[in-house]
Design an enzyme around this catalytic site. Structure first.
Site, PDB file in Angstrom:
ATOM      1  N   CYS A 213       1.538  22.881  -0.101  1.00  0.00           N
ATOM      2  CA  CYS A 213       2.349  22.542   1.065  1.00  0.00           C
ATOM      3  C   CYS A 213       3.770  22.545   0.365  1.00  0.00           C
ATOM      4  O   CYS A 213       4.286  23.407   0.478  1.00  0.00           O
ATOM      5  CB  CYS A 213       1.873  21.197   1.645  1.00  0.00           C
ATOM      6  SG  CYS A 213       2.320  21.317   3.326  1.00  0.00           S
TER       7      CYS A 213
ATOM      8  N   HIS B 285      -3.927  22.333   2.725  1.00  0.00           N
ATOM      9  CA  HIS B 285      -4.225  21.434   1.891  1.00  0.00           C
ATOM     10  C   HIS B 285      -5.661  21.266   1.149  1.00  0.00           C
ATOM     11  O   HIS B 285      -6.670  20.782   1.936  1.00  0.00           O
ATOM     12  CB  HIS B 285      -4.203  19.776   2.492  1.00  0.00           C
ATOM     13  CG  HIS B 285      -2.795  19.524   2.484  1.00  0.00           C
ATOM     14  ND1 HIS B 285      -2.053  18.705   1.683  1.00  0.00           N
ATOM     15  CD2 HIS B 285      -2.047  19.736   3.801  1.00  0.00           C
ATOM     16  CE1 HIS B 285      -0.868  18.357   1.925  1.00  0.00           C
ATOM     17  NE2 HIS B 285      -0.693  19.234   3.213  1.00  0.00           N
TER      18      HIS B 285
ATOM     19  N   GLU C 120      -7.094  19.685  -1.196  1.00  0.00           N
ATOM     20  CA  GLU C 120      -7.461  18.367  -1.695  1.00  0.00           C
ATOM     21  C   GLU C 120      -8.198  17.471  -0.814  1.00  0.00           C
ATOM     22  O   GLU C 120      -8.989  16.557  -0.923  1.00  0.00           O
ATOM     23  CB  GLU C 120      -6.400  17.374  -2.268  1.00  0.00           C
ATOM     24  CG  GLU C 120      -5.426  17.119  -1.384  1.00  0.00           C
ATOM     25  CD  GLU C 120      -4.044  18.128  -0.855  1.00  0.00           C
ATOM     26  OE1 GLU C 120      -4.431  19.303  -0.996  1.00  0.00           O
ATOM     27  OE2 GLU C 120      -3.018  17.755  -0.525  1.00  0.00           O
TER      28      GLU C 120
ATOM     29  N   GLY D 120     -14.823 -11.759 -10.859  1.00  0.00           N
ATOM     30  CA  GLY D 120     -16.224 -11.431 -10.264  1.00  0.00           C
ATOM     31  C   GLY D 120     -16.181 -10.171  -9.583  1.00  0.00           C
ATOM     32  O   GLY D 120     -17.206  -9.593  -8.966  1.00  0.00           O
ATOM     33  N   GLY D 121     -14.774  -9.684  -9.274  1.00  0.00           N
ATOM     34  CA  GLY D 121     -14.824  -8.447  -8.591  1.00  0.00           C
ATOM     35  C   GLY D 121     -15.026  -7.139  -9.476  1.00  0.00           C
ATOM     36  O   GLY D 121     -15.344  -7.287 -10.764  1.00  0.00           O
TER      37      GLY D 121
ATOM     38  N   SER E  97     -12.120  -6.539 -12.793  1.00  0.00           N
ATOM     39  CA  SER E  97     -12.208  -7.268 -13.642  1.00  0.00           C
ATOM     40  C   SER E  97     -13.518  -7.645 -14.577  1.00  0.00           C
ATOM     41  O   SER E  97     -13.603  -7.583 -15.511  1.00  0.00           O
ATOM     42  CB  SER E  97     -11.487  -8.705 -13.340  1.00  0.00           C
ATOM     43  OG  SER E  97     -12.493  -9.420 -12.261  1.00  0.00           O
ATOM     44  N   SER E  98     -14.597  -7.293 -13.816  1.00  0.00           N
ATOM     45  CA  SER E  98     -15.986  -7.579 -14.380  1.00  0.00           C
ATOM     46  C   SER E  98     -16.125  -6.230 -15.317  1.00  0.00           C
ATOM     47  O   SER E  98     -16.879  -6.559 -16.333  1.00  0.00           O
ATOM     48  CB  SER E  98     -17.024  -7.570 -13.237  1.00  0.00           C
ATOM     49  OG  SER E  98     -17.016  -8.719 -12.434  1.00  0.00           O
TER      50      SER E  98
HETATM   51  N1  LIG Z   1     -10.624 -16.256  -9.041  1.00  0.00           N
HETATM   52  C1  LIG Z   1      -9.809 -15.605 -10.139  1.00  0.00           C
HETATM   53  N2  LIG Z   1     -10.125 -16.084 -11.208  1.00  0.00           N
HETATM   54  C2  LIG Z   1      -9.431 -15.438 -12.374  1.00  0.00           C
HETATM   55  N3  LIG Z   1      -8.770 -14.211 -12.211  1.00  0.00           N
HETATM   56  C3  LIG Z   1      -8.983 -13.523 -10.985  1.00  0.00           C
HETATM   57  C4  LIG Z   1      -9.165 -14.292  -9.676  1.00  0.00           C
HETATM   58  N4  LIG Z   1      -9.164 -13.402  -8.740  1.00  0.00           N
HETATM   59  C5  LIG Z   1      -8.148 -12.536  -9.217  1.00  0.00           C
HETATM   60  N5  LIG Z   1      -8.374 -12.510 -10.716  1.00  0.00           N
HETATM   61  C6  LIG Z   1      -7.380 -11.451 -11.239  1.00  0.00           C
HETATM   62  O1  LIG Z   1      -6.727 -10.560 -10.401  1.00  0.00           O
HETATM   63  C7  LIG Z   1      -6.989  -9.193 -10.732  1.00  0.00           C
HETATM   64  C8  LIG Z   1      -6.656  -8.554  -9.425  1.00  0.00           C
HETATM   65  O2  LIG Z   1      -7.700  -8.916  -8.581  1.00  0.00           O
HETATM   66  P1  LIG Z   1      -8.302  -7.606  -7.686  1.00  0.00           P
HETATM   67  O3  LIG Z   1      -9.096  -8.195  -6.632  1.00  0.00           O
HETATM   68  O4  LIG Z   1      -7.340  -6.603  -7.475  1.00  0.00           O
HETATM   69  O5  LIG Z   1      -9.393  -6.999  -8.603  1.00  0.00           O
HETATM   70  P2  LIG Z   1     -10.852  -7.327  -9.010  1.00  0.00           P
HETATM   71  O6  LIG Z   1     -11.050  -8.660  -8.384  1.00  0.00           O
HETATM   72  O7  LIG Z   1     -10.961  -7.229 -10.586  1.00  0.00           O
HETATM   73  O8  LIG Z   1     -11.726  -6.005  -8.246  1.00  0.00           O
HETATM   74  P3  LIG Z   1     -12.200  -6.045  -6.800  1.00  0.00           P
HETATM   75  O9  LIG Z   1     -10.797  -4.904  -6.456  1.00  0.00           O
HETATM   76  O10 LIG Z   1     -13.127  -5.187  -6.767  1.00  0.00           O
HETATM   77  O11 LIG Z   1     -11.765  -7.398  -6.404  1.00  0.00           O
HETATM   78  C9  LIG Z   1      -8.264  -9.413 -11.123  1.00  0.00           C
HETATM   79  O12 LIG Z   1      -8.679  -8.320 -12.071  1.00  0.00           O
HETATM   80  C10 LIG Z   1      -8.284 -10.567 -12.002  1.00  0.00           C
HETATM   81  O13 LIG Z   1      -7.767 -10.431 -13.465  1.00  0.00           O
HETATM   82  N1  LIG Z   2       2.632  18.324   3.919  1.00  0.00           N
HETATM   83  C1  LIG Z   2       3.618  18.762   3.662  1.00  0.00           C
HETATM   84  O1  LIG Z   2       3.937  19.076   2.514  1.00  0.00           O
HETATM   85  C2  LIG Z   2       4.783  19.000   4.684  1.00  0.00           C
HETATM   86  C3  LIG Z   2       5.896  19.649   3.856  1.00  0.00           C
HETATM   87  C4  LIG Z   2       7.222  19.882   5.098  1.00  0.00           C
HETATM   88  N2  LIG Z   2       7.379  18.563   5.192  1.00  0.00           N
HETATM   89  C5  LIG Z   2       6.598  20.581   6.047  1.00  0.00           C
HETATM   90  O2  LIG Z   2       6.491  20.115   7.197  1.00  0.00           O
HETATM   91  O3  LIG Z   2       6.540  21.881   6.139  1.00  0.00           O
HETATM   92 MG   LIG Z   3     -10.989  -8.861  -6.290  1.00  0.00          MG
END
Ligand SMILES: Nc1ncnc2c1ncn2[C@@H]1O[C@H](COP(=O)(O)OP(=O)(O)OP(=O)(O)O)[C@@H](O)[C@H]1O
Ligand SMILES: NC(=O)CC[C@H](N)C(=O)O
Ligand SMILES: [Mg+2]
Ligand SMILES: O=c1[nH]c(=O)c2[nH+]cn([C@@H]3O[C@H](COP(=O)(O)O)[C@@H](O)[C@H]3O)c2[nH]1
Length: 538
Positions: free
Chosen positions: A85, A180, A182, A235-236, A239-240
């Site tokens: 594009c 596109h 992708e 626990g997400g 980080s896990s």
């Molecule tokens: N309750 C908590 N205790 C300690 N660290 C935390 C806590 N909540 C968030 N964090 C920190 O913040 C970071 C960003 O949080 P985020 O929610 O983006 O990622 P995640 O929890 O690891 O994964 P997910 O996106 O699956 O929730 C985590 O990786 C962690 O390091």
């Molecule tokens: N999706 C794009 O890359 C668009 C490119 C440009 N803005 C167009 O309209 O053609």
């Molecule tokens: Mg999280």
């Protein structure tokens, strides 16, 4: 091991990340960098000989309005280049062709006719016309078009309103497509990108998760040496997985700090402790900071102010724990590294040249400011990976499926799901309502796919609304709180659709919440998409 790689230059398209995803799916390593890197950077990037090709992304802009160009050195590296594009338009303009604003715009589905025979489209057609021409079903999003081919190029594809919808210089292996490849709506898009990356660029498909563990473990050991690491464990997923990987590399040199801010989901604290201490034998310190967080949040109603307070308190708690570690009498020397579960989309979003111009919708709590304030070095072993690659890695490391495929949970937790002032009473009600919703999502199986509605949604949760409404229960009047259910489907969390949950499921959830959670007498379902809404309510 050095991986061969593809460089993706980002001109600010909404779907640049999808290009990277498709390349990774071909088991080829790639990186996205902003388009305004300079020639020295490009040459240095290619110097080790591992750069096998370059892809130029799309953009919302027009080449005759802005001067976002590909560094000229890209066309002098001797590697194949694919412009998509805007990427094709800038390639055309930079190499001597012409681009003009068109009177007709093409958005959405289009049929593109292949012209001549080119290496890129070899064997890639969705169907043939009666006259024998190959046709492709594609997704288009443009208003401008290439009106004159640059020297050396031949026509590769066209549509009725866009005569030059594809161009090729087979000698130099430069290709441009106006559509596109992708996006999944382009039926043969993946095949086209595979062909470019594997055949035209001749890249070795050596990006495999299995190998990645061994490489990552080795590099963590090298980076950390005999020093100590603390990691904020939520626990997400991210980080896990980071914790499991680092633990595999350095064992007891890792200490995880899990902060219970009083805004976690039902039983979440015990579950996280169980899994890490019980199954992975990793050291986890659980900090009960609920009084601290709830105390500081008392009386605060503004969403941004709430987020900032939570972010600051996280820093305070980590700081205190890092200090304590030195003096715990168990031989710890004190951490010199802070590990984070930063993943590739976080890196692109915070480092991309384009996103710096973006406005702040919400301040995501983040620990990005931490290391400087704590005097710690950063350890981020997942910073090259996408979420589903992180999940694959988690499974390969032996984390339970349920944990690895959990919905993401924001750091500020229920703090942004209780609208306005946060109170313990509200958090307790919300936790129970939310647990019912999640339980029902897990147990409702969709007949067509055989999957649970938990697995069919990307994120689902309950929101507490601090308003009361009138109800009738057992012939008596109630005057209680309202909750909203939120469930979305999305692949990147940048845009999202609300999930069309079956009525039977909603009915069950609503009836259970109202009957089982005394204090809530009304349940609503949020039918807003992102944009214009966001996924979380605050
Ligand atoms: N309750 C908590 N205790 C300690 N660290 C935390 C806590 N909540 C968030 N964090 C920190 O913040 C970071 C960003 O949080 P985020 O929610 O983006 O990622 P995640 O929890 O690891 O994964 P997910 O996106 O699956 O929730 C985590 O990786 C962690 O390091
Ligand atoms: N999706 C794009 O890359 C668009 C490119 C440009 N803005 C167009 O309209 O053609
Ligand atoms: Mg999280
Ligand atoms: O770690 C996090 N810290 C935060 O402060 C934060 N705010 C939103 N989110 C998550 O980001 C995704 C997009 O959310 P929004 O559409 O609400 O912006 C959704 O997955 C949200 O849950 C956060 N995650």
């Amino acid at each position: 091991m050095q991986h061969q790689k593809i460089l993706i230059l980002d001109f600010g398209s909404q779907v640049t990340q999808l290009i990277a995803r498709r390349v990774r799916e071909a088991n080829v390593y790639c990186e996205v960098h902003p388009c305004d890197v300079n020639d020295d950077w490009v040459r240095a990037y290619a110097a080790d000989g591992n750069l096998k090709g370059v892809i130029l992304s799309g953009s919302h802009a027009s080449v005759y309005e802005v001067d976002d160009k590909a560094p000229d050195s890209v066309f002098a590296l001797g590697v194949p280049v694919l412009g998509i594009c805007y990427g094709m338009q800038t390639m055309a303009q930079q190499l001597g062709g012409k681009v003009e604003g068109g009177s007709t715009r093409e958005f959405g589905y289009a049929e593109v006719r292949a012209r001549g025979h080119t290496e890129l489209l070899k064997g890639i057609e969705d169907f043939h016309t009666p006259e024998g021409h190959g046709m492709l079903k594609v997704w288009m999003s443009h208003g401008d078009k290439v009106t004159e081919l640059p020297t050396g190029f031949k026509l590769m594809a066209s549509t009725d309103s866009c005569p030059i919808a594809g161009m090729a210089d087979e000698e130099r292996r430069f290709y441009g497509v106006q559509f596109h490849p992708e996006v999944t709506h382009t039926v043969q898009g993946k095949a086209l990108l595979d062909r470019f990356v594997l055949e035209i660029c001749g890249t070795r498909p050596d990006w495999v998760m299995r190998d990645h563990i061994a490489e990552a473990v080795e590099s963590i050991r090298k980076q950390v040496g005999d020093e100590e690491v603390i990691l904020g464990l939520s626990g997400g997923v991210d980080s896990s997985v980071a914790a499991a990987l680092i633990h595999r590399a350095i064992g007891d040199q890792l200490t995880c700090v899990f902060v219970d801010h009083g805004l976690l989901r039902l039983n979440e604290g015990d579950m996280v402790m169980d899994m890490f201490a019980g199954k992975l034998h990793a050291k986890v310190i659980r900090v009960d900071a609920s009084d601290l967080f709830l105390g500081e949040l008392a009386g605060v109603t503004d969403p941004e102010q709430k987020r900032k307070i939570i972010g600051r308190l996280f820093v305070d708690v980590f700081k205190a724990e890092a200090e304590k570690l030195k003096a715990n009498g168990q031989g710890n020397k004190g951490a010199t590294f802070l590990a984070q579960g930063t993943i590739y989309p976080d890196v692109i979003e915070s480092g991309g040249a384009k996103s710096k111009k973006a406005v702040t919708i919400k301040s995501h709590h983040n620990v990005g400011g931490l290391p400087e304030q704590l005097g710690l070095k950063l350890l981020e072993p997942l910073r090259d990976l996408f979420k589903d690659e992180v999940r694959e890695l988690g499974v390969a490391l032996g984390l339970p499926h349920d944990m690895v495929y959990r919905h993401p949970f924001p750091g500020p937790g229920l703090g942004v799901r209780i609208l306005g002032e946060v109170k313990k009473e509200y958090a307790d009600l919300l936790r129970r309502a939310d647990a019912i919703f999640i339980e029902e999502l897990r147990s409702h199986i969709d007949k067509n796919s055989g999957k649970s509605w938990y697995d069919l949604t990307s994120q689902a949760f309950t929101v507490f609304l601090p308003v009361k409404s009138v109800g009738v229960m057992g012939d008596g009047r109630t005057y209680d709180y309202v909750v909203a259910l939120r469930a979305v489907q999305t692949s990147d969390f940048m845009t999202a659709d609300w999930a069309e949950l079956p009525y039977s499921l909603l009915k069950k959830v609503s009836s259970r919440i109202i009957n089982e959670v005394r204090g809530i007498n009304r349940v609503t379902y949020d039918v807003s998409s992102k944009p214009p809404a966001t996924i979380e309510w605050e």
